[in-house]
Design an enzyme around this catalytic site. Structure first.
Site, short mmCIF file in Angstrom:
data_model
loop_
_atom_site.label_atom_id
_atom_site.label_comp_id
_atom_site.label_asym_id
_atom_site.label_seq_id
_atom_site.Cartn_x
_atom_site.Cartn_y
_atom_site.Cartn_z
N HIS A 1 12.99 -34.07 14.08
CA HIS A 1 13.93 -33.26 14.86
C HIS A 1 14.33 -32.03 14.03
O HIS A 1 14.50 -32.12 12.82
CB HIS A 1 15.18 -34.09 15.22
CG HIS A 1 16.01 -33.42 16.27
ND1 HIS A 1 16.82 -32.34 15.98
CD2 HIS A 1 16.13 -33.63 17.60
CE1 HIS A 1 17.41 -31.94 17.10
NE2 HIS A 1 17.01 -32.71 18.10
N GLU B 1 10.90 -28.75 21.42
CA GLU B 1 12.31 -28.35 21.45
C GLU B 1 12.47 -26.98 20.77
O GLU B 1 12.60 -26.93 19.53
CB GLU B 1 13.18 -29.37 20.70
CG GLU B 1 13.20 -30.73 21.34
CD GLU B 1 14.47 -31.50 20.98
OE1 GLU B 1 15.19 -31.89 21.90
OE2 GLU B 1 14.75 -31.68 19.79
N GLY C 1 23.26 -32.91 24.41
CA GLY C 1 24.62 -32.82 24.93
C GLY C 1 24.83 -33.51 26.28
O GLY C 1 25.77 -34.29 26.46
P1 13P Z 1 20.79 -30.26 23.75
O1 13P Z 1 20.32 -30.96 24.99
O2 13P Z 1 22.24 -30.51 23.43
O3 13P Z 1 20.42 -28.81 23.77
O4 13P Z 1 20.01 -30.91 22.52
C1 13P Z 1 18.64 -31.00 22.58
C2 13P Z 1 18.19 -31.86 21.48
O5 13P Z 1 18.24 -31.47 20.31
C3 13P Z 1 17.74 -33.20 21.81
O6 13P Z 1 17.07 -33.79 20.75
#
Ligand code: 13P
Length: 246
Positions: free
Chosen positions: A93, A161, A227
């Site tokens: 991550h 991501e 979130g």
């Molecule tokens: P958000 O959905 O808060 O943008 O976070 C994404 C994330 O890092 C999930 O691993």
């Protein structure tokens, strides 16, 4: 595959409340497509609630430590995660890469440990804002994907991501998500030397509002939600909105 990544949030009470509401709101047959990743200190507690109520929710860890011969104070191994009821683990991550200085060498060790312990891997990749602006996004992601070389295909999935999207309330355009997922899928075929379709999930400011349109893209096989996964009603809404479309 809809993954709730709680990051460093929650309490034992919130875990119980979340699983109870998820179980009430999401039909039994749709539960098994979801993976709950609370902080590791709550995994045992979550596992107990999930198994004693016969809930079909999968459990995942947000991280693991590499198997090591040396004493490793504070470490949590893949074997321990299995013992806690985890079938999945997030590795790489961007927050771990950035704030815990996890670079390729340690990520390789983590990936190997996960595979040795038969954990299904959700390997996260993504570009920074600067890399995107400089036209280096694809290159940056291809470099990150190289760590997967040699790992068992059946244990691998990837989450795309974009770092500039995480927690910011902004997402790439649908076209841009589709394009990047397609590039990742093609690259995975070459790196893993397979014709199999490796699952690629999208993460970054996924909400109850945008989840359906993103998940309807052909190249998107799942969502990794930060979130918006904390609130059990909104997470369940995302799951239900998507499963209605299937
Ligand atoms: P958000 O959905 O808060 O943008 O976070 C994404 C994330 O890092 C999930 O691993």
């Amino acid at each position: 595959m809809i993954i709730a990544n709680w990051k460093m949030n929650g309490s034992k009470e919130e875990v119980k409340n979340w699983i109870d509401i998820f179980n009430d709101h999401v039909e039994y047959e749709n539960q098994s497509g979801c993976i709950f990743c609370p902080p590791s200190c709550f995994l045992d507690n979550a596992n107990e609630i999930i198994s004693s109520n016969n809930i079909q929710l999968n459990l995942g860890s947000q991280d693991l430590d590499p198997d090591a011969d040396n004493p490793s104070t504070g470490g949590i191994s893949g074997k321990m995660l299995k013992d806690l009821g985890c079938d999945y683990v997030l590795i790489g991550h961007s927050e771990r890469r950035m704030y815990f200085n996890e670079h390729e060498d340690v990520l390789l060790q983590k990936l190997t440990s996960a595979a040795l312990n038969n954990l299904k891997i959700v390997y996260c990749v993504g570009e920074t804002k600067e890399q995107r602006e400089q036209g280096m996004a694809i290159e940056a992601i291809k470099i990150q994907l190289r760590a997967l070389k040699g790992l068992p295909v059946n244990l691998i999935s990837v989450a795309y991501e974009p770092i500039w999207s995480i927690g910011k309330g902004i997402t790439p355009s649908l076209d841009s998500i589709h394009e990047m997922h397609q590039i990742i899928k093609d690259e995975l075929k070459s790196i893993l030397n397979t014709e199999e379709n490796i699952l690629v999930s999208y993460g970054g400011s996924v909400s109850a509002e945008n989840a359906v349109s993103i998940s309807l893209l052909n190249s998107v096989d799942g969502l990794l939600i930060g979130g918006a996964s904390l609130n059990p009603e909104s997470f369940s809404k995302v799951v239900n909105n998507i499963t209605i479309q299937d």
